[in-house]
Design an enzyme around this catalytic site. Structure first.
Site, short mmCIF file in Angstrom:
data_model
loop_
_atom_site.label_atom_id
_atom_site.label_comp_id
_atom_site.label_asym_id
_atom_site.label_seq_id
_atom_site.Cartn_x
_atom_site.Cartn_y
_atom_site.Cartn_z
N THR A 1 4.27 1.69 1.96
CA THR A 1 5.63 2.46 1.09
C THR A 1 6.34 3.74 1.82
O THR A 1 7.73 2.91 2.28
CB THR A 1 5.53 2.32 0.23
OG1 THR A 1 4.65 0.81 -0.60
CG2 THR A 1 6.82 2.06 -0.89
N CYS A 2 5.50 4.12 2.13
CA CYS A 2 6.01 5.78 2.11
C CYS A 2 6.71 5.72 3.53
O CYS A 2 7.49 6.12 3.78
CB CYS A 2 5.19 6.88 2.33
SG CYS A 2 5.48 8.45 2.43
N GLY B 1 0.95 -1.24 0.05
CA GLY B 1 -0.26 -0.27 0.15
C GLY B 1 1.40 0.98 0.07
O GLY B 1 2.26 1.58 -0.10
N CYS B 2 0.13 2.36 0.31
CA CYS B 2 1.31 4.25 -0.61
C CYS B 2 1.82 4.06 1.09
O CYS B 2 2.81 4.31 1.21
CB CYS B 2 -0.13 4.87 -1.20
SG CYS B 2 -1.71 4.30 -0.26
N TYR B 3 0.68 3.91 1.69
CA TYR B 3 1.26 4.16 3.42
C TYR B 3 2.10 3.35 3.56
O TYR B 3 3.26 4.03 4.50
CB TYR B 3 -0.29 4.29 4.73
CG TYR B 3 -0.78 5.62 4.23
CD1 TYR B 3 -0.60 6.87 4.30
CD2 TYR B 3 -2.25 5.62 4.21
CE1 TYR B 3 -1.27 7.91 5.01
CE2 TYR B 3 -3.48 6.65 4.03
CZ TYR B 3 -2.47 8.28 4.07
OH TYR B 3 -3.94 8.52 4.24
#
EC number: 1.2.1.38
Length: 347
Positions: free
Chosen positions: A155-156, A151-153
Protein backbone atom coordinates in the site's frame (compact mmCIF):
# COMPACT_ATOMS: atom_id res chain seq x y z
CA UNK A 1 -29.08 3.99 5.87
CA UNK A 2 -32.07 2.59 7.81
CA UNK A 3 -30.89 -1.01 8.13
CA UNK A 4 -27.41 -1.42 9.51
CA UNK A 5 -24.88 -3.73 7.87
CA UNK A 6 -24.15 -6.77 10.03
CA UNK A 7 -20.41 -7.29 10.37
CA UNK A 8 -18.43 -10.27 11.58
CA UNK A 9 -14.73 -10.29 12.43
CA UNK A 10 -12.80 -13.55 12.41
CA UNK A 11 -9.60 -13.52 14.43
CA UNK A 12 -10.32 -10.33 16.34
CA UNK A 13 -7.64 -10.64 19.04
CA UNK A 14 -4.72 -9.30 17.00
CA UNK A 15 -3.71 -5.73 16.22
CA UNK A 16 -5.67 -5.55 12.97
CA UNK A 17 -8.67 -7.08 14.72
CA UNK A 18 -8.73 -4.48 17.48
CA UNK A 19 -8.21 -1.73 14.90
CA UNK A 20 -11.27 -2.99 13.02
CA UNK A 21 -13.25 -2.90 16.27
CA UNK A 22 -12.03 0.62 17.04
CA UNK A 23 -12.90 1.99 13.60
CA UNK A 24 -16.24 0.20 13.26
CA UNK A 25 -17.37 1.47 16.67
CA UNK A 26 -17.57 4.94 15.11
CA UNK A 27 -19.22 3.78 11.88
CA UNK A 28 -22.83 4.99 11.57
CA UNK A 29 -23.94 2.27 9.15
CA UNK A 30 -22.73 -0.97 10.72
CA UNK A 31 -23.43 -3.27 13.63
CA UNK A 32 -20.63 -5.56 14.75
CA UNK A 33 -22.63 -8.74 15.27
CA UNK A 34 -19.92 -11.36 15.81
CA UNK A 35 -16.27 -11.48 16.83
CA UNK A 36 -14.44 -14.77 16.90
CA UNK A 37 -11.41 -16.25 18.58
CA UNK A 38 -10.87 -19.92 19.32
CA UNK A 39 -8.39 -19.20 22.11
CA UNK A 40 -10.50 -16.47 23.81
CA UNK A 41 -14.00 -17.86 23.28
CA UNK A 42 -16.25 -16.73 26.14
CA UNK A 43 -14.07 -13.74 27.05
CA UNK A 44 -15.74 -10.35 26.84
CA UNK A 45 -14.21 -8.09 24.20
CA UNK A 46 -14.04 -5.25 26.74
CA UNK A 47 -12.12 -7.45 29.19
CA UNK A 48 -9.61 -8.54 26.57
CA UNK A 49 -9.19 -5.02 25.16
CA UNK A 50 -9.64 -2.48 27.99
CA UNK A 51 -9.48 0.30 25.39
CA UNK A 52 -12.94 -0.87 24.27
CA UNK A 53 -14.60 -0.82 27.70
CA UNK A 54 -18.00 0.81 27.45
CA UNK A 55 -18.01 0.38 23.66
CA UNK A 56 -18.77 -3.30 23.06
CA UNK A 57 -20.89 -5.74 25.04
CA UNK A 58 -19.91 -8.69 22.86
CA UNK A 59 -17.89 -11.72 23.86
CA UNK A 60 -15.58 -13.71 21.62
CA UNK A 61 -17.07 -16.89 20.17
CA UNK A 62 -15.65 -19.76 18.17
CA UNK A 63 -16.25 -19.38 14.42
CA UNK A 64 -18.69 -22.31 14.49
CA UNK A 65 -20.84 -20.66 17.16
CA UNK A 66 -20.76 -17.09 15.89
CA UNK A 67 -23.40 -17.32 13.15
CA UNK A 68 -21.13 -15.70 10.59
CA UNK A 69 -23.43 -16.82 7.79
CA UNK A 70 -26.01 -14.34 9.11
CA UNK A 71 -23.64 -11.41 8.53
CA UNK A 72 -23.65 -9.19 5.47
CA UNK A 73 -19.86 -9.01 5.43
CA UNK A 74 -17.08 -10.79 7.30
CA UNK A 75 -13.54 -9.53 7.83
CA UNK A 76 -10.78 -12.12 8.22
CA UNK A 77 -8.06 -10.66 10.47
CA UNK A 78 -6.38 -14.03 10.68
CA UNK A 79 -2.93 -15.49 10.01
CA UNK A 80 -2.22 -16.64 6.48
CA UNK A 81 -3.90 -19.93 5.61
CA UNK A 82 -7.18 -19.48 7.51
CA UNK A 83 -9.36 -17.42 5.17
CA UNK A 84 -8.71 -19.64 2.18
CA UNK A 85 -10.27 -22.53 4.13
CA UNK A 86 -13.20 -20.72 5.74
CA UNK A 87 -14.16 -17.95 3.31
CA UNK A 88 -15.49 -20.14 0.46
CA UNK A 89 -18.38 -21.45 2.58
CA UNK A 90 -19.43 -17.93 3.56
CA UNK A 91 -19.22 -16.65 0.00
CA UNK A 92 -21.40 -19.55 -1.19
CA UNK A 93 -24.01 -18.41 1.35
CA UNK A 94 -24.01 -14.87 -0.02
CA UNK A 95 -21.75 -13.27 2.59
CA UNK A 96 -19.23 -10.78 1.25
CA UNK A 97 -15.68 -11.18 2.53
CA UNK A 98 -12.67 -8.94 3.05
CA UNK A 99 -9.50 -10.88 3.80
CA UNK A 100 -6.75 -8.95 5.57
CA UNK A 101 -4.31 -11.85 5.27
CA UNK A 102 -2.37 -12.68 2.11
CA UNK A 103 -4.45 -15.69 1.06
CA UNK A 104 -6.00 -14.12 -2.05
CA UNK A 105 -3.54 -11.36 -2.99
CA UNK A 106 -1.27 -13.25 -5.40
CA UNK A 107 -2.98 -14.41 -8.58
CA UNK A 108 -0.33 -16.94 -9.59
CA UNK A 109 -0.86 -19.94 -7.32
CA UNK A 110 2.66 -21.46 -7.62
CA UNK A 111 4.14 -18.05 -6.74
CA UNK A 112 1.89 -17.77 -3.69
CA UNK A 113 2.71 -21.31 -2.56
CA UNK A 114 6.45 -20.63 -2.96
CA UNK A 115 6.39 -17.50 -0.80
CA UNK A 116 3.92 -18.68 1.83
CA UNK A 117 5.08 -22.28 2.11
CA UNK A 118 1.71 -24.03 1.95
CA UNK A 119 -0.71 -25.50 -0.57
CA UNK A 120 -3.52 -23.12 -1.45
CA UNK A 121 -6.88 -24.49 -0.28
CA UNK A 122 -9.07 -22.42 -2.63
CA UNK A 123 -7.17 -21.80 -5.88
CA UNK A 124 -10.37 -21.40 -7.92
CA UNK A 125 -11.43 -18.50 -5.72
CA UNK A 126 -8.20 -16.54 -6.21
CA UNK A 127 -9.19 -15.43 -9.72
CA UNK A 128 -12.46 -14.04 -8.34
CA UNK A 129 -10.80 -11.97 -5.62
CA UNK A 130 -10.43 -8.23 -6.20
CA UNK A 131 -7.19 -6.65 -5.02
CA UNK A 132 -8.41 -3.94 -2.67
CA UNK A 133 -6.04 -1.04 -3.23
CA UNK A 134 -8.97 1.31 -2.83
CA UNK A 135 -7.80 4.39 -4.74
CA UNK A 136 -6.52 2.37 -7.69
CA UNK A 137 -9.23 -0.29 -8.00
CA UNK A 138 -12.42 1.36 -6.76
CA UNK A 139 -14.82 0.18 -9.50
CA UNK A 140 -13.84 -3.47 -9.17
CA UNK A 141 -14.02 -3.31 -5.37
CA UNK A 142 -17.58 -1.98 -5.59
CA UNK A 143 -18.71 -5.16 -7.36
CA UNK A 144 -16.61 -7.65 -5.40
CA UNK A 145 -17.79 -10.60 -3.36
CA UNK A 146 -14.25 -11.18 -2.10
CA UNK A 147 -11.65 -8.46 -1.54
CA UNK A 148 -8.00 -9.25 -0.92
CA UNK A 149 -6.93 -6.39 1.31
CA UNK A 150 -3.39 -5.32 0.34
CA UNK A 151 -0.37 -5.63 2.58
CA UNK A 152 1.06 -2.60 4.37
CA UNK A 153 4.29 -2.26 2.38
CA UNK A 154 2.49 -2.71 -0.98
CA UNK A 155 0.00 0.00 0.00
CA UNK A 156 2.70 2.47 1.03
CA UNK A 157 4.74 1.84 -2.12
CA UNK A 158 2.00 1.38 -4.72
CA UNK A 159 -0.13 4.44 -3.97
CA UNK A 160 2.58 6.84 -5.21
CA UNK A 161 4.27 4.46 -7.63
CA UNK A 162 1.42 3.21 -9.83
CA UNK A 163 0.24 6.63 -11.09
CA UNK A 164 3.85 7.60 -11.80
CA UNK A 165 4.62 4.43 -13.74
CA UNK A 166 1.47 4.92 -15.80
CA UNK A 167 2.47 8.41 -16.93
CA UNK A 168 6.25 8.82 -16.55
CA UNK A 169 8.91 6.86 -18.43
CA UNK A 170 11.84 5.37 -16.53
CA UNK A 171 15.34 5.07 -17.93
CA UNK A 172 15.80 1.57 -19.39
CA UNK A 173 18.13 -0.65 -17.41
CA UNK A 174 18.01 1.43 -14.23
CA UNK A 175 16.76 -0.27 -11.05
CA UNK A 176 13.54 0.81 -9.36
CA UNK A 177 14.30 0.84 -5.64
CA UNK A 178 11.93 1.01 -2.66
CA UNK A 179 13.64 1.48 0.70
CA UNK A 180 11.00 0.96 3.41
CA UNK A 181 10.70 1.13 7.20
CA UNK A 182 8.00 -0.30 9.44
CA UNK A 183 7.01 -0.08 13.08
CA UNK A 184 7.18 -3.23 15.19
CA UNK A 185 3.39 -3.75 15.16
CA UNK A 186 3.79 -4.90 11.56
CA UNK A 187 5.05 -8.21 12.96
CA UNK A 188 1.70 -8.81 14.65
CA UNK A 189 0.71 -9.45 18.25
CA UNK A 190 2.10 -12.94 18.57
CA UNK A 191 5.22 -12.87 20.70
CA UNK A 192 8.65 -13.29 19.13
CA UNK A 193 12.12 -12.32 20.24
CA UNK A 194 12.62 -9.73 17.49
CA UNK A 195 9.69 -7.62 18.66
CA UNK A 196 10.72 -7.50 22.33
CA UNK A 197 11.41 -3.99 23.62
CA UNK A 198 15.01 -4.89 24.45
CA UNK A 199 15.51 -6.11 20.87
CA UNK A 200 13.57 -3.54 18.83
CA UNK A 201 13.97 -0.45 21.02
CA UNK A 202 17.01 1.76 20.39
CA UNK A 203 17.75 -0.35 17.32
CA UNK A 204 17.33 -0.23 13.54
CA UNK A 205 17.89 -3.03 11.06
CA UNK A 206 17.09 -4.33 7.60
CA UNK A 207 15.44 -7.70 7.14
CA UNK A 208 14.07 -9.87 4.34
CA UNK A 209 16.81 -8.78 1.94
CA UNK A 210 16.91 -12.16 0.23
CA UNK A 211 13.16 -11.97 -0.24
CA UNK A 212 10.12 -10.59 1.56
CA UNK A 213 6.58 -11.87 1.02
CA UNK A 214 5.41 -8.43 -0.06
CA UNK A 215 7.88 -8.38 -2.96
CA UNK A 216 5.76 -10.53 -5.33
CA UNK A 217 2.68 -8.54 -4.33
CA UNK A 218 4.26 -5.24 -5.35
CA UNK A 219 5.73 -6.77 -8.50
CA UNK A 220 2.29 -8.08 -9.46
CA UNK A 221 0.81 -4.59 -8.99
CA UNK A 222 3.36 -2.82 -11.21
CA UNK A 223 3.86 -5.58 -13.80
CA UNK A 224 2.89 -4.48 -17.29
CA UNK A 225 3.01 -0.76 -16.53
CA UNK A 226 6.40 -0.55 -18.25
CA UNK A 227 8.60 -3.17 -19.91
CA UNK A 228 10.67 -5.13 -17.42
CA UNK A 229 9.61 -2.94 -14.52
CA UNK A 230 8.61 -5.75 -12.17
CA UNK A 231 11.79 -7.75 -12.73
CA UNK A 232 13.95 -4.70 -11.98
CA UNK A 233 12.13 -3.76 -8.79
CA UNK A 234 14.24 -3.92 -5.60
CA UNK A 235 12.54 -3.84 -2.20
CA UNK A 236 14.36 -3.65 1.13
CA UNK A 237 12.31 -3.49 4.36
CA UNK A 238 13.66 -2.26 7.69
CA UNK A 239 12.40 -2.53 11.25
CA UNK A 240 12.25 0.85 12.97
CA UNK A 241 12.07 1.40 16.76
CA UNK A 242 8.47 2.62 16.80
CA UNK A 243 5.13 0.92 17.40
CA UNK A 244 3.15 2.19 14.42
CA UNK A 245 4.03 3.73 11.14
CA UNK A 246 5.53 2.97 7.75
CA UNK A 247 7.82 5.04 5.54
CA UNK A 248 8.73 4.27 1.92
CA UNK A 249 11.46 6.00 -0.08
CA UNK A 250 11.26 5.17 -3.78
CA UNK A 251 13.93 6.24 -6.29
CA UNK A 252 12.88 6.93 -9.90
CA UNK A 253 15.27 7.50 -12.82
CA UNK A 254 13.10 9.38 -15.33
CA UNK A 255 13.90 9.73 -19.01
CA UNK A 256 11.01 11.67 -20.54
CA UNK A 257 11.19 15.10 -18.88
CA UNK A 258 7.77 14.70 -17.27
CA UNK A 259 6.94 16.35 -13.96
CA UNK A 260 6.08 13.57 -11.50
CA UNK A 261 4.84 16.01 -8.87
CA UNK A 262 2.20 17.28 -11.28
CA UNK A 263 1.23 13.70 -12.12
CA UNK A 264 0.60 12.86 -8.47
CA UNK A 265 -1.28 16.09 -7.77
CA UNK A 266 -3.56 15.56 -10.75
CA UNK A 267 -4.19 11.89 -9.96
CA UNK A 268 -5.05 12.44 -6.30
CA UNK A 269 -6.62 15.89 -6.64
CA UNK A 270 -10.00 14.70 -5.28
CA UNK A 271 -8.69 11.92 -3.04
CA UNK A 272 -10.13 11.61 0.44
CA UNK A 273 -7.24 9.69 1.94
CA UNK A 274 -4.14 10.48 -0.14
CA UNK A 275 -2.46 13.80 0.60
CA UNK A 276 0.20 15.18 -1.76
CA UNK A 277 2.30 17.56 0.33
CA UNK A 278 3.63 20.95 -0.81
CA UNK A 279 6.87 21.02 -2.77
CA UNK A 280 9.91 20.60 -0.54
CA UNK A 281 7.98 18.92 2.28
CA UNK A 282 8.87 15.58 3.83
CA UNK A 283 6.10 13.44 5.35
CA UNK A 284 6.45 12.08 8.87
CA UNK A 285 5.01 8.82 10.15
CA UNK A 286 3.51 10.57 13.16
CA UNK A 287 1.43 12.76 10.83
CA UNK A 288 -0.76 9.75 9.95
CA UNK A 289 -0.78 7.87 13.26
CA UNK A 290 -4.20 6.35 13.87
CA UNK A 291 -5.68 7.66 10.61
CA UNK A 292 -6.57 6.16 7.23
CA UNK A 293 -4.19 8.46 5.38
CA UNK A 294 -1.26 8.24 3.02
CA UNK A 295 0.88 11.36 2.79
CA UNK A 296 3.25 11.67 -0.17
CA UNK A 297 5.92 14.09 -1.30
CA UNK A 298 8.34 14.04 -4.22
CA UNK A 299 11.57 15.94 -4.84
CA UNK A 300 14.33 15.81 -7.40
CA UNK A 301 17.71 14.85 -6.00
CA UNK A 302 20.40 17.52 -6.29
CA UNK A 303 22.25 17.58 -9.64
CA UNK A 304 20.58 14.34 -10.70
CA UNK A 305 17.82 12.94 -12.87
CA UNK A 306 16.63 10.87 -9.89
CA UNK A 307 13.32 11.73 -8.27
CA UNK A 308 12.85 10.73 -4.63
CA UNK A 309 9.31 9.75 -3.64
CA UNK A 310 8.43 9.71 0.07
CA UNK A 311 5.28 8.00 1.35
CA UNK A 312 3.97 7.38 4.88
CA UNK A 313 1.02 5.45 6.29
CA UNK A 314 -0.07 3.95 9.59
CA UNK A 315 0.59 0.28 8.89
CA UNK A 316 -2.38 -0.81 11.02
CA UNK A 317 -4.87 1.64 9.49
CA UNK A 318 -4.31 2.58 5.84
CA UNK A 319 -2.01 -0.44 5.70
CA UNK A 320 -4.62 -2.84 7.09
CA UNK A 321 -7.87 -2.23 9.00
CA UNK A 322 -8.61 1.28 7.72
CA UNK A 323 -8.26 0.27 4.08
CA UNK A 324 -10.47 -2.74 4.81
CA UNK A 325 -13.21 -0.47 6.18
CA UNK A 326 -12.74 1.84 3.19
CA UNK A 327 -13.23 -1.16 0.89
CA UNK A 328 -16.36 -2.17 2.80
CA UNK A 329 -17.75 1.34 2.33
CA UNK A 330 -17.10 1.11 -1.40
CA UNK A 331 -18.69 -2.36 -1.63
CA UNK A 332 -21.90 -1.18 0.02
CA UNK A 333 -22.10 2.20 -1.68
CA UNK A 334 -21.47 4.12 1.53
CA UNK A 335 -19.61 7.37 1.99
CA UNK A 336 -15.95 6.37 2.02
CA UNK A 337 -15.14 8.44 5.09
CA UNK A 338 -17.69 6.69 7.32
CA UNK A 339 -15.81 5.26 10.29
CA UNK A 340 -12.57 6.74 8.95
CA UNK A 341 -12.68 10.41 9.85
CA UNK A 342 -10.33 10.13 12.83
CA UNK A 343 -7.69 12.86 13.03
CA UNK A 344 -4.09 11.61 13.44
CA UNK A 345 -2.75 11.48 16.99
CA UNK A 346 -0.04 13.90 18.09
CA UNK A 347 2.32 13.50 19.81
Amino acid sequence: MSKKIKVGIVGATGYTGVELLRLLAAHPDVEVAAVTSRSEAGTAVADYFPSLRGVYGLAFQTPDEAGLEQCDIVFFATPNGIAMKDAPRLIEQGVRVIDLSADFRIRDIPTWEHWYGMTHAAPDLVSQAVYGLSELNREAVAQARLVANPGCYPTCVSLPLVPLLRQCRLKPGMPLIADCKSGVSGAGRKGNVGSLLCEAGDNFKAYGIAGHRHLPEIRQTIAGLQDGIAEGFVFTPHLAPMIRGMHATVYLHLSDGSNPETVLRDYYRDSLFVDILPAGSTPETRSVRGANLCRISIQQAAQSDVWVVLSVIDNLVKGAAGQAVQNMNIMFGLKETHGLDAIPLLP
